[in-house]
Design an enzyme around this catalytic site. Structure first.
Site: not given
Ligand code: CA2
Length: 159
Positions: A27, A109
């Site tokens: 991310y 995303h």
């Molecule tokens: O890629 C994206 O922006 C997502 O929306 C992020 C979600 C995931 O479930 C989607 O499939 C795609 C996850 C967000 C969690 O964010 C975190 C950020 C840093 C560390 C852990 C989780």
């Protein structure tokens, strides 16, 4: 230059408060407040107000839309940029609430959800979004904002 005086909501779903603090290989290392700061700089220059909402609870996001009067046809919000995060793949509830607002929205995303696990390939939002940006990291939020700025200028000139 024409000033816009418009208002956009930027909605972030579950766990995005961890952005930049965990899993930077997926991310990135930019935090949510870095993104907010950067978007606010761009928006302020065009007299566009941004309201940022992040929650780990879908009901809180639904209630926030209600608090802006969006279910009652409130005209003071012009559009929504949303990263529903995990709710993307699960939430009929948030989809229904967003559609009830009847505002244009862009789905963002950070990661390319189509290049990840199969359960991430389906979104409950994409078919109703003006557009979907995925896989470009946090720049996706800037691109979504850019679209709204262009679109809002255009609608100002049309009226
Ligand atoms: O890629 C994206 O922006 C997502 O929306 C992020 C979600 C995931 O479930 C989607 O499939 C795609 C996850 C967000 C969690 O964010 C975190 C950020 C840093 C560390 C852990 C989780």
């Amino acid at each position: 230059m024409t000033q816009l005086n418009r208002h956009l909501l930027i909605i972030n779903g579950a766990n995005l408060h961890l952005l930049g603090k965990r899993e930077p290989h997926i991310y990135g290392s930019t935090t949510l407040s870095d993104i907010e700061h950067r978007l606010n700089q761009t928006a302020t220059a065009h007299q566009v107000r941004l309201t940022f909402i992040q929650s780990n609870h879908e009901g809180v996001l639904v209630d926030a839309l209600g608090e802006f009067g969006l279910f009652a046809g409130n005209e003071c919000v012009d559009g929504v940029i949303i990263n529903p995060a995990g709710f993307t793949h699960t939430s009929v509830v948030l989809r229904d609430a967003l559609l009830a607002c009847n505002k244009p929205f862009i789905e963002v995303h950070l990661s390319n959800i189509h290049a990840r696990e199969p359960f991430r390939h389906h979104s409950y939002f994409s078919d109703k979004a003006v557009g979907v940006i995925c896989g470009l990291g946090d720049i996706g939020y800037d691109m979504a904002l850019k679209w709204f700025l262009t679109h809002l200028y255009q609608s100002t000139q049309d009226n």
